[in-house]
Design an enzyme around this catalytic site. Structure first.
Site, PDB file in Angstrom:
ATOM      1  N   HIS A 181      -7.095 -36.953  33.632  1.00 54.43           N
ATOM      2  CA  HIS A 181      -6.250 -38.015  33.082  1.00 54.43           C
ATOM      3  C   HIS A 181      -4.909 -38.032  33.824  1.00 54.43           C
ATOM      4  CE1 HIS A 181      -4.544 -40.878  30.370  1.00 54.43           C
ATOM      5  NE2 HIS A 181      -3.585 -40.041  30.001  1.00 54.43           N
ATOM      6  N   ASP A 183      -1.517 -39.850  34.153  1.00 55.28           N
ATOM      7  CA  ASP A 183      -0.525 -40.795  33.626  1.00 55.28           C
ATOM      8  C   ASP A 183       0.293 -41.368  34.774  1.00 55.28           C
ATOM      9  OD1 ASP A 183      -0.742 -40.615  30.681  1.00 55.28           O
ATOM     10  OD2 ASP A 183      -0.219 -38.512  30.997  1.00 55.28           O
ATOM     11  N   ASP A 295      -6.225 -41.732  25.806  1.00 58.11           N
ATOM     12  CA  ASP A 295      -4.847 -41.367  25.468  1.00 58.11           C
ATOM     13  C   ASP A 295      -3.991 -42.434  24.785  1.00 58.11           C
ATOM     14  OD1 ASP A 295      -2.965 -39.341  25.329  1.00 58.11           O
ATOM     15  OD2 ASP A 295      -2.052 -39.826  27.261  1.00 58.11           O
ATOM     16  N   ASP A 432      -5.126 -33.510  31.390  1.00 55.46           N
ATOM     17  CA  ASP A 432      -4.120 -34.181  32.216  1.00 55.46           C
ATOM     18  C   ASP A 432      -4.033 -33.537  33.599  1.00 55.46           C
ATOM     19  OD1 ASP A 432      -3.662 -35.588  29.918  1.00 55.46           O
ATOM     20  OD2 ASP A 432      -1.590 -34.920  29.632  1.00 55.46           O
ATOM     21  N   HIS A 575       0.449 -46.512  28.800  1.00 53.91           N
ATOM     22  CA  HIS A 575       0.694 -46.104  27.414  1.00 53.91           C
ATOM     23  C   HIS A 575       1.867 -45.147  27.240  1.00 53.91           C
ATOM     24  CE1 HIS A 575      -2.466 -43.347  29.044  1.00 53.91           C
ATOM     25  NE2 HIS A 575      -1.680 -42.428  28.510  1.00 53.91           N
TER      26      HIS A 575
END
Length: 1106
Positions: A181, A183, A295, A432, A575
């Site tokens: 993941h 971000d 998420d 993450d 997000h």
């Protein structure tokens, strides 16, 4: 009072819009040649004999374009000056509808009552039965006790048991899905994450997947993938393509980011998805099949609908309230068909998997016991940087321990599978920014392969385990649950949304609905300007192709700038971006990206005008012919406004308040502009007969007032006890003479009067260990009424174009405005709040509307500006659980009345008491809320928020669903897409400019043009192709409201648009129905002659205009 910073927002947004706007306008004007215009275009027609003059003008335009750098330098200086004027407190642009009989009307007269087709009213009132296995989330909330019992090893669940022989006849299929993941900004900026981690993860994917064809991996964020792709060579690109072809690497969702689903507007959700899918189509030829959203902090059915319309078949969600997860697990409904509330059949169904446990990390994905699952996260082997909080580390898999480790892991797999209806189970393997180092790849994949080899070579275990992509899993699930010939139970149908999210205890994630509201407002202004630029750019391309003037327009450069703007806006839908949950430096980076083109791109944005006379171009970004108020700053009150025909325009000169009692000057005038068109107005000085001057009344209880102004009539009454009042043709409002806040509202159409009180209130944070932060709202009880330390200054403005009451408190400047007009914007009260809580400690400020509407415990909020979700305030839940996201509107109602609050920015909202609506406008929090951010929210800015308040009488037509009225839809459209005004540069002042009317008439009242977006050419060079994506949305609306005096020039047509009659001059050379993001061509669909949309439908067409 025009709010000080709304003007700054307009400037920032115009950086995107003005990438193309003025050169487009000049080009469109010159391309009209001697072609016959429709009568309401205005301006003189060019005759054939004027072609030589036209050529001279085109030559001049070319010279102007070549001098662009010098112009930009001047514009940069004007932006600096403009920023200084913002510091001085001069407000921003806004508009309203006006119709004044003694002025010549440029648009046709609107009908008294909108012509609504009776069949179009049936959609909102129809009833349909719930499917036998159907689940409505509102009913689930009624059912649940939210008691939060300790479930044992699965603390938020229950004990899971099974019989050893359950898989004897049909073995358990296990798909372990490796993922990372990433971000696009959170604790680090997008670029820092890419440099430090993401590029290494992607490089490792290529190397490590090629080492073993059994290995699989999924990837979601195209923002990162595209940046990496641009930096790798062709050999590596070919290697990546082979991984896609072999099914080892899968793109999930394929959007530019994994977007927030609470605060993002559906325009931006579509745009970032389209940008990602178009990039994939051009570069790797991949079409995503499955959505992956591990998420986002709660999940919206709007996103499910958009993925379905884009052609995806499956989706996965994770962050759902722990009590809802427990209930779904106990009912074996964690896998379901997610259906839209309004869908009576199954056309919107998308197969959805809800992850059952606390998180998407390895300890919470293999099964119910995180202590055991953590032992199978081999990145946590002893000696590494990460360990297991349960203090039992993983062990490398050897011949000596493999049997015992398999039994431990298989027990978890079996228990997890008992929560589902089939004998196939999905196990994510990641977290993450995982797999950044080659060592981790070896640790995870080699150890798991040993486990799989042992499982698969021992038939008595009745298991088949393997690495898989998420679509591999869904394909197996479909074979067992959907395809004929299998005895497994069918999957249920679920409708509703998954807000508000709680991950444990009373920790509800309703804080981020408001966190960093400055940037939430900025996001919407950028959306509006980007959409405006997209549409005008596409129209310009079509016109220059039609007239063969391709070399006269910088199409490639403008396309590059538009693409950059799309991607910056798309990145902000992440997000942790629009949600307001990033580190301070990351938030600054997002803001800088949104403003990145400021210095080089701002062009001709209006600021203070000196006169000689000056021309002003006004763009209408909506699909409705429109009459609205435009405001510009002037250096004299003696000014008049005329149309390009020379006819006078109603106008008002008002004061721009540097503080509550000193001012400079602004001009507001009534502009009439055709749908998606450009209007032209001239401003000049006038000794007499110019714009009318506003009059002012000032009040302050128990305090002296000194008002420093000239040119205006000012009254400071001695008796300040009489209620204040302003009115327009539709509405009268009364405010308190003590606070200036509204107390009553009267509808003139039927004479009905309602109590509607505006109040402000403070929320503190709890004294418990866990406190409010960027994510969480943990208040210290009910809100406490705002009581200023000193009496506020109240200012009443009365004028021919608008009237308003402004109150200046210590923490908020509050304005109620009425436009003195007939039509849409005259039927609403505009509310502007300029909030400043930078000196507060752990405080959140709310605006509350307290009315006599008997709404009981029911209220309604929108989801993503797309649909309405019924809500119920529940006493069994803590206060913070009853707040929900409000992207564009919220309303309460009783059998006879609906009170709607329309908003120009996403905020958290609630109705905690019957008759009340409230919104949190800003939050300042001094501590972290222990969700990983590591800081509070202390970067508050002076923040404007804008609303419109609409009171409507309704006929009692009870329905399980709810829809806005047409008036509400159009009011929201106008609020979010105000007219855009630009001063014609002194260089272009001598050109013969005329109005531009691209549409033959307004679109049907219930059809919104979401976008007309150019499609990039697949050839090298980065220019546009000759095609565009036409995206349309037919809005669902409720007919049980008045449609009188709307001022609209539209009708409803059962969702039909005749394509030959859409444009005034352009025609469709081709129109092909496609999926939402152009990945798939739709079977059947509309003909070239007619587009037909069902209520609520969003459809995309690949079009070529000529």
């Amino acid at each position: 009072m025009m709010m000080k910073l709304s003007r700054q927002f307009t400037v920032f947004g115009s950086a995107i819009f003005c990438v193309v706007i003025f050169s487009l306008y000049l080009m469109l004007d010159h391309l009209q040649l001697d072609h016959t215009k429709s009568p309401n275009n205005g301006g003189d027609k060019l005759q054939n004999g004027q072609l030589s003059i036209l050529q001279d003008k085109i030559d001049r335009l070319e010279r102007l374009l070549s001098e662009n750098n010098e112009i930009i330098a001047n514009i940069r200086d004007s932006v600096i000056n403009l920023k200084e004027s913002v510091k001085d407190g001069r407000g921003g642009l806004d508009g309203g509808n006006m119709s004044q009989g003694h002025y010549l009307e440029l648009l046709a007269s609107p009908p008294l009552v909108l012509p609504i087709d009776s069949q179009d009213c049936q959609f909102a009132t129809r009833e349909f039965s719930k499917p036998a296995d159907g689940v409505q989330l509102l009913d689930v909330y009624d059912l649940l006790t939210f008691d939060n019992h300790d479930g044992g090893v699965w603390k938020q669940g229950f004990d899971i048991t099974y019989q050893d022989n359950e898989w004897d006849s049909e073995p358990l299929q296990v798909f372990v899905v490796p993922h990372s993941h990433n971000d696009p900004g959170w604790l680090k900026t997008f670029d820092d994450y890419y440099r430090d981690q993401t590029q290494h993860i992607l490089n490792n994917i290529v190397v490590k997947l090629h080492e073993d064809s059994r290995r699989k991996m999924i990837w979601s964020e195209i923002s990162y993938f595209s940046k990496w792709w641009d930096n790798i060579d062709n050999q590596k690109r070919d290697a990546v393509k082979s991984l896609f072809e072999q099914g080892q690497l899968e793109i999930t969702t394929g959007g530019w980011v994994m977007p927030d689903e609470a605060n993002s507007h559906y325009f931006a959700l579509i745009d970032q998805l389209l940008e990602g899918h178009q990039w994939l189509e051009r570069n790797v030829g991949v079409k995503p099949q499955t959505g992956w959203a591990v998420d986002p902090f709660g999940h919206s059915p709007t996103q499910a609908y958009l993925l379905k319309q884009a052609g995806l078949a499956n989706m996965l969600i994770q962050r759902v309230h722990y009590s809802v997860k427990k209930h779904f697990a106990s009912q074996e409904t964690l896998e379901f068909f997610w259906r839209q509330n309004w869908d009576p059949a199954s056309s919107t169904d998308i197969l959805c998997h809800m992850m059952p446990f606390y998180s998407y990390d390895v300890p919470h994905t293999c099964g119910p016991d995180p202590k055991i699952c953590c032992q199978f996260d081999f990145k946590r082997l002893p000696g590494g940087r990460v360990n297991c909080p349960w203090r039992v580390p993983p062990q490398p898999i050897t011949d000596g321990n493999v049997q015992q480790r398999v039994q431990m892991l298989l027990d978890q797999y079996r228990k997890k599978s008992k929560l589902f209806r089939t004998k196939v189970v999905m196990v994510p393997l990641g977290d993450d920014f995982r797999y950044a180092e080659a060592l981790e790849w070896d640790q995870q994949f080699q150890n798991y392969q040993k486990l799989f080899d042992y499982m698969n070579s021992h038939p008595e275990l009745h298991v088949k385990a393997q690495f898989g992509t998420i679509t591999d899993y869904f394909n197996a699930l479909r074979k067992l649950s959907i395809e004929p010939g299998h005895p497994s139970a069918s999957l249920p149908v679920v409708s509703g949304d998954f807000f508000t999210y709680a991950d444990r205890d009373d920790h509800y994630w309703s804080g981020y609905f408001t966190s960093r509201p400055f940037y939430k407002r900025l996001d919407r202004v950028l959306e509006s300007h980007l959409r405006a630029a997209e549409i005008l750019y596409s129209l310009t391309l079509a016109n220059i192709q039609r007239f063969g003037k391709l070399n006269d327009f910088p199409a490639v450069e403008n396309n590059r700038l538009l693409t950059e703007a799309r991607r910056n806006l798309g990145l902000f839908q992440h997000h942790d971006a629009i949600a307001g949950t990033g580190k301070d430096m990351v938030v600054i980076d997002y803001g800088t990206r949104c403003h990145s083109d400021m210095d080089t791109l701002i062009n001709h944005e209006l600021k203070g005008l000196s006169f000689s006379p000056r021309s002003v171009v006004v763009y209408n970004p909506t699909e409705q012919d429109r009459t609205s108020v435009v405001t510009v700053y002037v250096n004299t009150p003696h000014v008049c406004v005329i149309t390009d025909h020379g006819h006078p325009v109603p106008a008002q000169v008002s004061a721009v308040w540097d503080d509550s009692t000193t001012a400079s000057t602004e001009l507001s005038f009534v502009a009439q502009v055709p749908a998606l068109g450009l209007g032209l107005y001239q401003l000049s000085t006038a000794v007499s007969g110019g714009a009318e001057t506003a009059e002012y009344v000032f009040l302050r209880q128990g305090g002296e007032l000194s008002v420093n102004m000239k040119h205006f009539t000012v009254n400071i009454p001695q008796d300040a006890s009489t209620p204040l009042s302003i009115h327009n043709p539709h509405i009268q409002i009364w405010s308190s003479p003590t606070t200036g806040l509204m107390e009553r509202l009267k509808l003139k159409e039927n004479g009905s009067e309602h109590q509607i009180k505006v109040e402000f209130a403070w929320y503190g944070t709890t004294s418990n260990r866990d406190k409010s932060g960027a994510y969480l709202f943990l208040p210290d009880g009910e809100a406490k009424m705002y009581s200023p330390a000193r009496s506020p200054v109240i200012r009443v403005t009365k004028g021919s174009v608008f009237s308003e009451i402004t109150t200046s408190f210590d923490h908020v400047t509050h304005t109620l405005r009425l436009y003195n007009v007939q039509g849409v914007e005259g039927q609403a009260v505009e509310i502007c709040n300029l909030v400043d809580i930078r000196r507060e400690f752990n405080h959140e400020i709310a605006m509350r509307l307290a009315s006599d509407v008997d709404s009981k415990d029911r209220f309604f909020t929108d989801l993503n500006g797309f649909q309405i979700q019924p809500r119920r305030t529940m006493a069994k839940l803590p206060l913070q659980a009853n707040f929900y996201p409000m992207t564009s509107m919220a309303y309460i109602q009783d059998p006879g009345t609906r009170l709607t609050l329309l908003t120009a920015q996403s905020l958290g909202s609630a109705s905690l008491v019957s008759g009340q609506l409230e919104v949190i406008m800003d939050r300042r929090l001094n501590q972290d809320d222990n969700r990983g951010l590591g800081q509070g929210v202390l970067d508050n800015k002076v923040t404007p928020s804008t609303f419109r308040l609409l009171l409507e009488k309704r006929g009692e037509k009870p329905s399980p669903l709810s829809y806005p009225s047409l008036l509400s839809h159009v009011s929201s459209l106008y609020l979010n897409h105000p007219l855009i005004s630009m001063a014609v540069s002194t260089e272009a002042q001598s050109l013969s400019l005329t109005a531009f009317t691209p549409l033959a008439s307004s679109l049907p009242c219930d059809i919104h043009l979401v976008n007309l977006r150019s499609i990039q050419s697949k050839e090298d060079g980065g220019g546009p192709s000759d095609e565009a994506a036409l995206i349309l949305h037919r809005k669902g609306f409720d007919c049980a409201f008045s449609n009188r005096n709307t001022g609209l020039l539209c009708a409803t047509t059962q969702g039909k648009i005749h394509t030959e009659k859409l444009f005034s001059e352009l025609r469709f050379q081709s129109i092909i129905p496609v999926s939402l993001t152009l990945m798939h061509t739709t079977e059947g669909g509309s003909s070239k002659e007619e587009i037909r949309l069902k209520p609520m439908e969003i459809s995309t067409y690949r079009v070529q205009l000529t």
